[in-house]
Every structure is written in structure tokens, then in C-alpha cells.
Scaffold this motif. Sequence first.
Motif, PDB file in Angstrom:
ATOM      1  N   GLY A  21       0.774  -1.232   0.000  1.00  0.00           N
ATOM      2  CA  GLY A  21       0.000   0.000   0.000  1.00  0.00           C
ATOM      3  C   GLY A  21       0.808   1.285   0.000  1.00  0.00           C
ATOM      4  N   PHE A  22       1.980   1.272  -0.621  1.00  0.00           N
ATOM      5  CA  PHE A  22       2.782   2.490  -0.657  1.00  0.00           C
ATOM      6  C   PHE A  22       2.119   3.592  -1.483  1.00  0.00           C
ATOM      7  CE2 PHE A  22       6.655  -0.467  -0.432  1.00  0.00           C
ATOM      8  CZ  PHE A  22       6.655  -0.420   0.954  1.00  0.00           C
ATOM      9  N   THR A  23       2.475   4.808  -1.133  1.00  0.00           N
ATOM     10  CA  THR A  23       2.134   5.973  -1.935  1.00  0.00           C
ATOM     11  C   THR A  23       3.418   6.442  -2.597  1.00  0.00           C
ATOM     12  OG1 THR A  23       0.473   6.581  -0.298  1.00  0.00           O
ATOM     13  CG2 THR A  23       1.193   8.318  -1.818  1.00  0.00           C
ATOM     14  N   TYR A  24       3.383   6.618  -3.916  1.00  0.00           N
ATOM     15  CA  TYR A  24       4.612   7.000  -4.616  1.00  0.00           C
ATOM     16  C   TYR A  24       4.533   8.404  -5.205  1.00  0.00           C
ATOM     17  CZ  TYR A  24       6.205   2.049  -5.030  1.00  0.00           C
ATOM     18  OH  TYR A  24       6.620   0.766  -4.816  1.00  0.00           O
ATOM     19  N   LEU A  25       5.648   9.118  -5.077  1.00  0.00           N
ATOM     20  CA  LEU A  25       5.891  10.225  -5.994  1.00  0.00           C
ATOM     21  C   LEU A  25       6.978   9.705  -6.925  1.00  0.00           C
ATOM     22  CD1 LEU A  25       5.533  13.158  -6.941  1.00  0.00           C
ATOM     23  CD2 LEU A  25       7.326  13.822  -5.353  1.00  0.00           C
ATOM     24  N   PHE A  26       6.611   9.500  -8.185  1.00  0.00           N
ATOM     25  CA  PHE A  26       7.512   8.837  -9.122  1.00  0.00           C
ATOM     26  C   PHE A  26       8.053   9.867 -10.110  1.00  0.00           C
ATOM     27  CE2 PHE A  26       8.844   6.296 -12.661  1.00  0.00           C
ATOM     28  CZ  PHE A  26       9.274   5.106 -12.112  1.00  0.00           C
ATOM     29  N   ILE A  27       9.348  10.156  -9.976  1.00  0.00           N
ATOM     30  CA  ILE A  27       9.957  11.206 -10.783  1.00  0.00           C
ATOM     31  C   ILE A  27      10.687  10.576 -11.959  1.00  0.00           C
ATOM     32  CG2 ILE A  27      11.676  13.058 -10.767  1.00  0.00           C
ATOM     33  CD1 ILE A  27      11.173  13.239  -7.694  1.00  0.00           C
ATOM     34  N   SER A  28      10.405  11.033 -13.169  1.00  0.00           N
ATOM     35  CA  SER A  28      11.084  10.459 -14.336  1.00  0.00           C
ATOM     36  C   SER A  28      10.999  11.389 -15.529  1.00  0.00           C
ATOM     37  CB  SER A  28      10.455   9.109 -14.685  1.00  0.00           C
ATOM     38  OG  SER A  28      11.028   8.594 -15.859  1.00  0.00           O
ATOM     39  N   HIS A  29      11.935  11.224 -16.445  1.00  0.00           N
ATOM     40  CA  HIS A  29      11.861  11.965 -17.706  1.00  0.00           C
ATOM     41  C   HIS A  29      11.170  11.106 -18.768  1.00  0.00           C
ATOM     42  CE1 HIS A  29      15.101   9.208 -18.556  1.00  0.00           C
ATOM     43  NE2 HIS A  29      14.931   9.479 -19.825  1.00  0.00           N
ATOM     44  N   ASP A  30      10.932   9.843 -18.443  1.00  0.00           N
ATOM     45  CA  ASP A  30      10.448   8.908 -19.455  1.00  0.00           C
ATOM     46  C   ASP A  30       8.927   8.799 -19.404  1.00  0.00           C
ATOM     47  OD1 ASP A  30       9.629   6.567 -20.830  1.00  0.00           O
ATOM     48  OD2 ASP A  30      11.672   5.778 -20.700  1.00  0.00           O
ATOM     49  N   LEU A  31       8.286   9.332 -20.414  1.00  0.00           N
ATOM     50  CA  LEU A  31       6.826   9.423 -20.379  1.00  0.00           C
ATOM     51  C   LEU A  31       6.149   8.063 -20.434  1.00  0.00           C
ATOM     52  CD1 LEU A  31       7.249  12.387 -22.534  1.00  0.00           C
ATOM     53  CD2 LEU A  31       5.345  12.484 -20.933  1.00  0.00           C
ATOM     54  N   ARG A  32       6.760   7.122 -21.138  1.00  0.00           N
ATOM     55  CA  ARG A  32       6.167   5.781 -21.190  1.00  0.00           C
ATOM     56  C   ARG A  32       6.114   5.179 -19.788  1.00  0.00           C
ATOM     57  NH1 ARG A  32       5.495   2.984 -25.674  1.00  0.00           N
ATOM     58  NH2 ARG A  32       6.221   3.976 -27.567  1.00  0.00           N
ATOM     59  N   ILE A  33       7.230   5.316 -19.083  1.00  0.00           N
ATOM     60  CA  ILE A  33       7.315   4.706 -17.763  1.00  0.00           C
ATOM     61  C   ILE A  33       6.385   5.412 -16.787  1.00  0.00           C
ATOM     62  CG2 ILE A  33       8.884   4.419 -15.805  1.00  0.00           C
ATOM     63  CD1 ILE A  33      11.057   3.740 -17.900  1.00  0.00           C
ATOM     64  N   VAL A  34       6.369   6.732 -16.840  1.00  0.00           N
ATOM     65  CA  VAL A  34       5.488   7.490 -15.955  1.00  0.00           C
ATOM     66  C   VAL A  34       4.029   7.122 -16.218  1.00  0.00           C
ATOM     67  CG1 VAL A  34       4.589   9.809 -15.526  1.00  0.00           C
ATOM     68  CG2 VAL A  34       7.036   9.410 -15.519  1.00  0.00           C
ATOM     69  N   LYS A  35       3.685   7.024 -17.487  1.00  0.00           N
ATOM     70  CA  LYS A  35       2.304   6.665 -17.830  1.00  0.00           C
ATOM     71  C   LYS A  35       1.961   5.290 -17.266  1.00  0.00           C
ATOM     72  CE  LYS A  35      -1.468   6.427 -20.632  1.00  0.00           C
ATOM     73  NZ  LYS A  35      -1.618   5.097 -21.034  1.00  0.00           N
ATOM     74  N   HIS A  36       2.929   4.392 -17.344  1.00  0.00           N
ATOM     75  CA  HIS A  36       2.682   3.012 -16.947  1.00  0.00           C
ATOM     76  C   HIS A  36       2.389   2.886 -15.456  1.00  0.00           C
ATOM     77  CE1 HIS A  36       2.864  -1.298 -17.569  1.00  0.00           C
ATOM     78  NE2 HIS A  36       3.587  -1.400 -16.473  1.00  0.00           N
ATOM     79  N   ILE A  37       3.097   3.632 -14.646  1.00  0.00           N
ATOM     80  CA  ILE A  37       3.032   3.392 -13.198  1.00  0.00           C
ATOM     81  C   ILE A  37       2.129   4.379 -12.458  1.00  0.00           C
ATOM     82  CG2 ILE A  37       5.052   4.791 -12.537  1.00  0.00           C
ATOM     83  CD1 ILE A  37       5.853   2.383 -10.712  1.00  0.00           C
ATOM     84  N   SER A  38       1.794   5.508 -13.086  1.00  0.00           N
ATOM     85  CA  SER A  38       1.131   6.589 -12.331  1.00  0.00           C
ATOM     86  C   SER A  38      -0.385   6.571 -12.457  1.00  0.00           C
ATOM     87  CB  SER A  38       1.637   7.949 -12.819  1.00  0.00           C
ATOM     88  OG  SER A  38       3.026   7.985 -12.805  1.00  0.00           O
ATOM     89  N   ASP A  39      -1.030   7.069 -11.399  1.00  0.00           N
ATOM     90  CA  ASP A  39      -2.458   7.354 -11.483  1.00  0.00           C
ATOM     91  C   ASP A  39      -2.664   8.740 -12.071  1.00  0.00           C
ATOM     92  OD1 ASP A  39      -3.365   4.965 -10.065  1.00  0.00           O
ATOM     93  OD2 ASP A  39      -2.318   5.866  -8.371  1.00  0.00           O
ATOM     94  N   ARG A  40      -1.944   9.701 -11.485  1.00  0.00           N
ATOM     95  CA  ARG A  40      -2.005  11.066 -12.014  1.00  0.00           C
ATOM     96  C   ARG A  40      -0.597  11.480 -12.420  1.00  0.00           C
ATOM     97  NH1 ARG A  40      -3.476  15.358  -8.606  1.00  0.00           N
ATOM     98  NH2 ARG A  40      -2.838  14.045  -6.863  1.00  0.00           N
ATOM     99  N   ILE A  41      -0.523  12.481 -13.312  1.00  0.00           N
ATOM    100  CA  ILE A  41       0.769  12.933 -13.804  1.00  0.00           C
ATOM    101  C   ILE A  41       0.836  14.457 -13.733  1.00  0.00           C
ATOM    102  CG2 ILE A  41       2.295  13.063 -15.829  1.00  0.00           C
ATOM    103  CD1 ILE A  41       1.117  10.380 -16.734  1.00  0.00           C
ATOM    104  N   ALA A  42       1.969  14.971 -13.228  1.00  0.00           N
ATOM    105  CA  ALA A  42       2.218  16.413 -13.256  1.00  0.00           C
ATOM    106  C   ALA A  42       3.407  16.665 -14.181  1.00  0.00           C
ATOM    107  CB  ALA A  42       2.525  16.926 -11.852  1.00  0.00           C
TER     108      ALA A  42
END
Lengths: 324, 329
Positions: A209-230
Amino acid sequence: MNMSENDFLLQVQHLRKYFYRERLFSSDRKPIRAVDDITFSIRRGETLGLVGESGCGKTTAGKSILRLIEPTSGQIFFKGKNIVDLNREELRRLRPYMQFIFQDPYESLNPRMRVGEIVGEGLEVHRVAQGREKVEKVSEILMKVGLHPRDAMRYPHEFSGGQRQRIGIARAISLNPELIIADEPVSALDVSIQAQILNLLMDLRDQLGFTYLFISHDLRIVKHISDRIAVMYLGKIVEMADGEDLFRRPLHPYTQILLQAIPRLKPSGRTQEGPAREELPFHSLEKGCLFQLRCPHSRERCRMEEPILLDQGEDHLVACHFVS
Amino acid sequence: MVIMKTPLLDVRSLSTHFFTEDGVVKAVEDVSFEIFEGEILSLVGESGCGKSVTGLSLLRLIPTPPGKIASGEIFFDGRNLLKLEEKEMEKVRGNDISMIFQEPMTSLNPVFTIGDQIMEAIQLHQNPDKKEARKKAIEMLDRVKIPSPEARIDSYPHQLSGGMRQRAMIAMALSCQPKLLIADEPTTALDVTIQAQVLRLMREIQREMRMAVMLITHDLGVVAEIADRVAVMYAGRIVEYGPIETIFGEMRHPYTRGLLESIPQLEDKRKRLNAIPGQVPNPMDLPMGCKFHPRCYLMIEDCKKEEPPLFQVNDNHFSRCIRWKVCCY
């Protein structure tokens, strides 16, 4: 604090981090605004992706939120408590609940410590477990990240990049944190290993049940893992929305350019000539929209007035005067 | 693209080994491929697969010792490069074959202007006077779309952004109109929007000049954007080789498939990725038989016994997998 705010594990308000250049013979006190007034919240169990190109301030934002570097100003509420106001001791007591995963698995592990010591250090410092109990706990954590208990006796240099990142993750989860800030956790890894680590991060989220702030330059990866994107650009959030929504209808011209630039994995769908203009050095804008010089739709108003982040409906926020 | 003639570059059974204190690293083993005029061939694979060593071997830039081209032939324009005197090889480098690297900041000299460096390349190989060389350098900068090239020619590398520096590197590499450009991870250090611009530029120039390009990369996205044909490398070998549509659409090697499925698709969300288990083998301790068998979902006993040859799937498509017929469908 009212009830609805209780859903938020992390609330960041007007966070700023400025760096001042030290110059011997000049009085140039104009700061570099690495992070310039960003505001967002993350719900418990949610993953927010923070995406942007190099120098946009995403890593500085991540480190400021955990006070690994001190923010210039702003509020950071973690479980309702403003951690900017905490003193060292209070902050130390909160540390187990918020952890950081670093990009470089080669530089973020102490080469003189055995894996067991690296992963168990937090347990000892925060008096969670010692001695025999610590060893058992470490074994358990190593298995959770796909390592073997006997790896505890080995040193970081004996491991490949992907395995080292597993060690970094083991260290981060050792104290059962609630918030994990992961800064480009797979960028230094080969493609096949990236997929393994992404799967691991997603499995751990589902199990623990972790909460993540996932920082990346890679849009594919961010899209894959995130619920929301900033999406960040030059220290500011220019667009923030549900991940699916953002990819379906990117509203900010910068987001549109970013999405267009993702290489398709189909030779038949090669990217077409986009409107993106050459990148510019980091300075020089006195006023107006930060993106005005690269923007294909830039007009008079963009040069005069800086747009603010506004909700366009369905929690889709955009900072642009001319939302298409 | 159908070109029925002799290839510009014909690499046959190239093996490059490194003799280290700990043992022999067979970085490149029995690698054969061809590049025709005007096409882009991509060597793709993960770190340590031998793709960069292959590139350096073509120019005979392998540091010796510890490295050595152990066997093979490299025919370029009809000549076997491995048989040339060092003096002749120097003429090939830069003149006929140019190379650009991943990090333009480390391959450009920080104490000279980019103009100096491009002019040096031109003067070294073509011997014009200084004025002429400068004119040519400005032309090249213009060609790679660096704005106001007359002014930029006198800039130092640190005064340029990463994308600009890579453009300057390309200008330098192309200044002598090489027949073959070897580009080793040319966009890996760049942001995604800049990467798209640089790839587009490379494609444009390559078409205009009818130049052949060997693109070395780990990024299948880059390959899909720009390559005509692809050679997938693993543990020093080519494991699959064919036209781009085939490699992406009808691959016949489980490693190629694994690489593609390791990349998140924009369409599906929150699904676990089909990651390839395990890790790349230690180059000093490669498994017997097929080098990929310990990580392969199609592995059978025969895979452990002997190294498979490259099977011909059809005219121009090859796979180093004994189960290529059942693979990937």
C-alpha cells in the motif's frame, strides 16, 4: 483541517527552492528558480508521476519535499503535519514514514557496507530491531525485493545495476514507509532490467500500500506506473491530470510537444515533423509565460502575463492562457 | 527497401576479444552483417552486448592491448579494412567512415571553438585554405540547422546546449561527406524533444547525401523511428537480423520479443510487464549452448547443448534460435 483533506498523505503548497550563484566580483543576486511555486497533493495509496526534461526541477522538488535539501519557502503537509516547521529531532522521528529511492544504484550505496548493514541500518537507528531480530527482518526484506537472504553478507560491488537498485529499494522499504519518493529509479538500467524493477515497484505498492511520488523523464514509464501525472517545465507545474486523461487530451502546448516526441514502437507510426523549436538556455525571461519562446501558439498576452494553473474540469489543471 | 547490389560494408565473422587479467572477454563473436549505400542499419542491444565494440572494430579503434580483432573480415567499398596499413586506415577514418558518440561534451575539445574543430576536420582531409574551410564549416552548421551559423561558429562547446553540441558533432562528422556514418547512441544523452529533432535531422541528411548509417543504440524507440534494418545483439552475437517491419512485427527470437515487451505500451496501464527474468550473463562465464537459454521461456534441453547458427527465416530475416518456428506466435 477538515475531513476531506484527510485523504491526502502529502500536500505540497507553494514550494520554492531557489539557488543563489556565488560570484566573487559581481552582486548578481538573481536566483535560479529550480522549483518555483509548485502545489499538489497525493492521496493515500496513489502514485503521482512527476515528469519533465532535464533541469526542469523535478529532482530538486523531490528532495525538497523530504527536506533532503531545505526548501526556500512553502508548506509541506505530511499526514497533516507541516514538516517545514519541524526541528531536526522531530524530522528524524518522521523519517521512517517517508523514504527516497535514488537514480544511481552505483553511487547511492556505501561501498564499504555489507548489504545487510545497508538495509538494516534504518532498523537499528530507529530502534525497530537489533541483533538476531534485525538479521531476520533484513532477510525478510531482501526476499520481498527478489534478493536472497545470504546476499546480506555481500558488498554492493558484487551486484549488477539492477540488483543494486533492488538493494536501494530494500533500504527504502525497510521501515515500512507510507510515502516513497522514487527519483528516476530505472533510468540507469537496461531495458530488460527496467521492466523487472518497475514490476517490483508495482507489486510492492499492491502488497504494502505504498504511496509514490515517481519522478522520471520517461513518459512511457510514468504513464505506466502513475495514477495522475504532473508535467514540470522550468521549475513550474504546467499541467496536471489523471494519466489517461493527460495522454488523451494534453492541453498545454509543452505537454503536446512532449507526447509527440515519444518514439512510437511501430515503424509505420514514425513521428511527424512537430512544431517544437530548439531548446533555449535557462535564463532571460523577465515576464510572461515560461514557454513563450518555444511555443507554437505564443501571442502578445503570453509575453506580458504569466498563466496560472487552472482547473479545466475533471481535475485537469493547465497553466496556459489559450487552452485549446 | 530493395537494393540488389554489393554492400558498401560487408562484415564477415568478426570476433573481437579482450585479454584481461581475469580471462578472455569475447566481446564480439562471429558477427556478420552488411550495410548498403543509403540505408540505416541499427545494432541494438543492452549494455555489454558488444554493439559499441563492433562499431569501434570497424574503424580499428579497439585499444590494443588488451583488445584484439581475433578474426574476421571487414570489406568496405571492396577493400578489407583489416588488411590496410595504419596510414591508409587513417585516411578511411573521417574521410570515408565517420563516427559520432553519445556524449558530445566529452568528444568535443572544450578549449577550441566548434568552428576550429570542424575546420580542422575539413583541412585534415581535404586541404583547402583557411578561408575556404571556414566557409565550408559555416555551410555544415547551417545544414545541421544551427541558427545563425556565422556567429555560432566562434562559440565554445560549453556555450551550446546539449542538442546544439550534438548537431555540431554531426556537422563535424559529415564535413568530409563520408560514405558511412557510425553513430553510437547519438541521442541517448538528450531530452526527448531534442532527441526527436536530432533523429529527424539525421534522417533528412542521410537521405540527401545517400549516406549509409550504422546506428548503435539500446533504445528500440529510436530504432523504430529511423532504421531500415536491424541487428539485435546479445552476449556478443547477433541473435536476430532483418528488416525493421519484421523485427517489430514478426520477430522470431525470444530475446527480441522480450526486449519489446519490456517497454511499457502507452495503451495499457498498470499491467505487469513481461520482463525477461535474470540478467545478462558475465562475459567471462557465458553459458554453454545458446547464450540466452537461462533467461528464455522457450528453452528446451537442446538449447543447452550447442550454440545455434543463424537460421534463415526468409530472404532477409535470420534468427539464432532453434525454436524460431514456434517463437513469438
